[in-house]
Design a protein around this motif. Structure first.
Motif, PDB file in Angstrom:
ATOM      1  N   GLY A 271       0.045  -2.145   1.114  1.00  0.00           N
ATOM      2  CA  GLY A 271       0.825  -0.759   0.835  1.00  0.00           C
ATOM      3  C   GLY A 271       2.330  -1.258   1.124  1.00  0.00           C
ATOM      4  N   ASP A 272       2.590  -2.244   1.622  1.00  0.00           N
ATOM      5  CA  ASP A 272       4.432  -2.281   1.544  1.00  0.00           C
ATOM      6  C   ASP A 272       4.395  -3.749   0.958  1.00  0.00           C
ATOM      7  OD1 ASP A 272       6.013  -4.087   3.917  1.00  0.00           O
ATOM      8  OD2 ASP A 272       6.264  -2.247   5.021  1.00  0.00           O
ATOM      9  N   HIS A 273       5.317  -3.400  -0.069  1.00  0.00           N
ATOM     10  CA  HIS A 273       5.883  -5.096  -1.089  1.00  0.00           C
ATOM     11  C   HIS A 273       6.526  -6.121   0.820  1.00  0.00           C
ATOM     12  CE1 HIS A 273       7.296  -7.273  -4.244  1.00  0.00           C
ATOM     13  NE2 HIS A 273       7.761  -7.451  -3.177  1.00  0.00           N
ATOM     14  N   ALA A 274       7.403  -5.790   0.985  1.00  0.00           N
ATOM     15  CA  ALA A 274       8.111  -7.375   2.677  1.00  0.00           C
ATOM     16  C   ALA A 274       6.403  -7.605   2.937  1.00  0.00           C
ATOM     17  CB  ALA A 274       8.639  -6.250   3.226  1.00  0.00           C
ATOM     18  N   GLU A 275       5.943  -6.773   3.424  1.00  0.00           N
ATOM     19  CA  GLU A 275       4.623  -7.139   3.852  1.00  0.00           C
ATOM     20  C   GLU A 275       3.817  -8.329   3.245  1.00  0.00           C
ATOM     21  OE1 GLU A 275       1.451  -5.642   8.076  1.00  0.00           O
ATOM     22  OE2 GLU A 275       2.623  -4.259   6.032  1.00  0.00           O
ATOM     23  N   ALA A 276       3.972  -7.687   2.033  1.00  0.00           N
ATOM     24  CA  ALA A 276       2.373  -8.421   1.123  1.00  0.00           C
ATOM     25  C   ALA A 276       3.059 -10.096   0.896  1.00  0.00           C
ATOM     26  CB  ALA A 276       2.612  -7.641  -0.603  1.00  0.00           C
ATOM     27  N   GLU A 277       4.746  -9.935   0.727  1.00  0.00           N
ATOM     28  CA  GLU A 277       5.520 -11.414  -0.169  1.00  0.00           C
ATOM     29  C   GLU A 277       5.385 -12.549   1.535  1.00  0.00           C
ATOM     30  OE1 GLU A 277       9.098 -10.019  -0.534  1.00  0.00           O
ATOM     31  OE2 GLU A 277       8.954 -10.509  -2.994  1.00  0.00           O
ATOM     32  N   ASP A 278       5.234 -11.665   2.926  1.00  0.00           N
ATOM     33  CA  ASP A 278       4.926 -12.318   4.442  1.00  0.00           C
ATOM     34  C   ASP A 278       3.319 -12.940   3.885  1.00  0.00           C
ATOM     35  OD1 ASP A 278       5.849 -12.999   6.491  1.00  0.00           O
ATOM     36  OD2 ASP A 278       4.950 -11.627   7.139  1.00  0.00           O
ATOM     37  N   VAL A 279       2.768 -12.111   3.499  1.00  0.00           N
ATOM     38  CA  VAL A 279       1.293 -12.809   3.855  1.00  0.00           C
ATOM     39  C   VAL A 279       1.268 -13.635   2.502  1.00  0.00           C
ATOM     40  CG1 VAL A 279      -1.309 -11.962   3.115  1.00  0.00           C
ATOM     41  CG2 VAL A 279       0.075 -11.006   4.393  1.00  0.00           C
ATOM     42  N   VAL A 280       1.576 -13.203   1.129  1.00  0.00           N
ATOM     43  CA  VAL A 280       1.453 -14.258   0.414  1.00  0.00           C
ATOM     44  C   VAL A 280       2.266 -15.605   1.168  1.00  0.00           C
ATOM     45  CG1 VAL A 280       2.273 -15.043  -1.710  1.00  0.00           C
ATOM     46  CG2 VAL A 280       1.138 -13.242  -1.508  1.00  0.00           C
TER      47      VAL A 280
END
Length: 275
Positions: A26-35
């Motif tokens: 539910g968070d795009h910035a956190e998703a980019e960090d995970v990727v």
């Protein structure tokens, strides 16, 4: 695999992985960090990877699950890529973005339920992708599906209103458009017009332009048990934004400032901010 080729293959998968992680977290910035963490895992592994999309999907999913669990006091172990089902990604058909109301309900699932539901119901992955047994994952997804169906009907209007106001504050013009019916209208009572609101605004784009980047002083409220928002000044509601929501879409908004209406306005929790 040649490092350059592996990098190229990863970059080809990045948009899909970011989309998957964004839906789960539910968070795009956190998703980019995970990727990016998934990339570091790939860069540092000597594992013979039979299916890179499947491997990346599994690692990204487990990293997301790790993030979700870290938000709650649930013990969990470090994530290591395990055995994956070859060619999982070959049969994936990415679903269209679910409505913001559904996302608000998904945000309230447990980490395991959330991952199982998003992977299977939103992205069409096999249950073997989830970091548990397929049978257990099916139970998690079934339980999550029941919560979504039950809570979705009860809280959909709340979520739509709160998502609309969040998009207005954050200047997310495209999100505002998606939340508005094509023939949506804004109307206002005489008291609201006297306080400075427009008397009428017609059309999805015109309403989105009016709200885009505004409403920073508006807070989530209830009026006669209906979810809405209101502009507050010095702790008092001055103008109510009375929403007409049908099937997850804003059909219209009425600005209301009559004293007897404002007297019935009560603050409530913003569903977009709930943990």
């Amino acid at each position: 695999m040649d490092p350059t080729a592996r990098t190229d293959d990863f970059e080809a998968e990045r948009p899909r992985l970011v989309g998957l992680a964004t839906r789960i977290l539910g968070d795009h910035a956190e998703a980019e960090d995970v990727v990016q963490q998934a990339w570091l895992r790939l860069h540092g592994t000597d594992t013979d990877i039979e299916s890179l999309p499947a491997w990346l999907t599994t690692v990204t999913t487990r990293l997301c699950l790790d993030r979700l669990k870290s938000r709650t006091p649930v013990p969990h172990t470090d994530i290591e890529p395990g055995e994956v089902t070859p060619d999982i990604a070959d049969d994936v058909v990415l679903a269209d973005t679910v409505g913001v109301a559904l996302q608000a309900v998904i945000d309230r699932l447990t980490p395991g339920e959330r991952v199982a539901f998003v992977l299977h119901d939103s992205f069409g992955f096999d249950f073997a992708t989830v970091d548990t047994t397929p049978a257990a994952a099916r139970k998690l997804a079934s339980r999550a599906r029941g919560k979504v169906r039950g809570a979705g009907a009860e809280r959909a209007d709340w979520a739509v209103v709160d998502a609309f106001m969040a998009a207005a504050r954050e200047g997310e013009f495209d999100s505002l458009l998606r939340l508005l019916a094509p023939e949506a209208t804004i109307t206002a009572d005489a008291a609201a017009v006297a306080s400075g609101t427009p008397e009428r605004v017609d059309g999805r784009r015109e309403i989105a332009e009016f709200f885009n980047g505004s409403a920073h002083a508006a807070l989530a409220v209830l009026v006669d048990e209906r979810p809405g928002a209101a502009w507050f000044h010095r702790g008092e509601a001055r103008v109510l934004f009375d929403f007409d929501v049908e099937d997850g879409i804003v059909q219209g908004i009425t600005f209301r400032a009559e004293p007897d209406v404002l007297a019935r306005v009560h603050r409530r929790e913003d569903t977009r901010r709930s943990a």
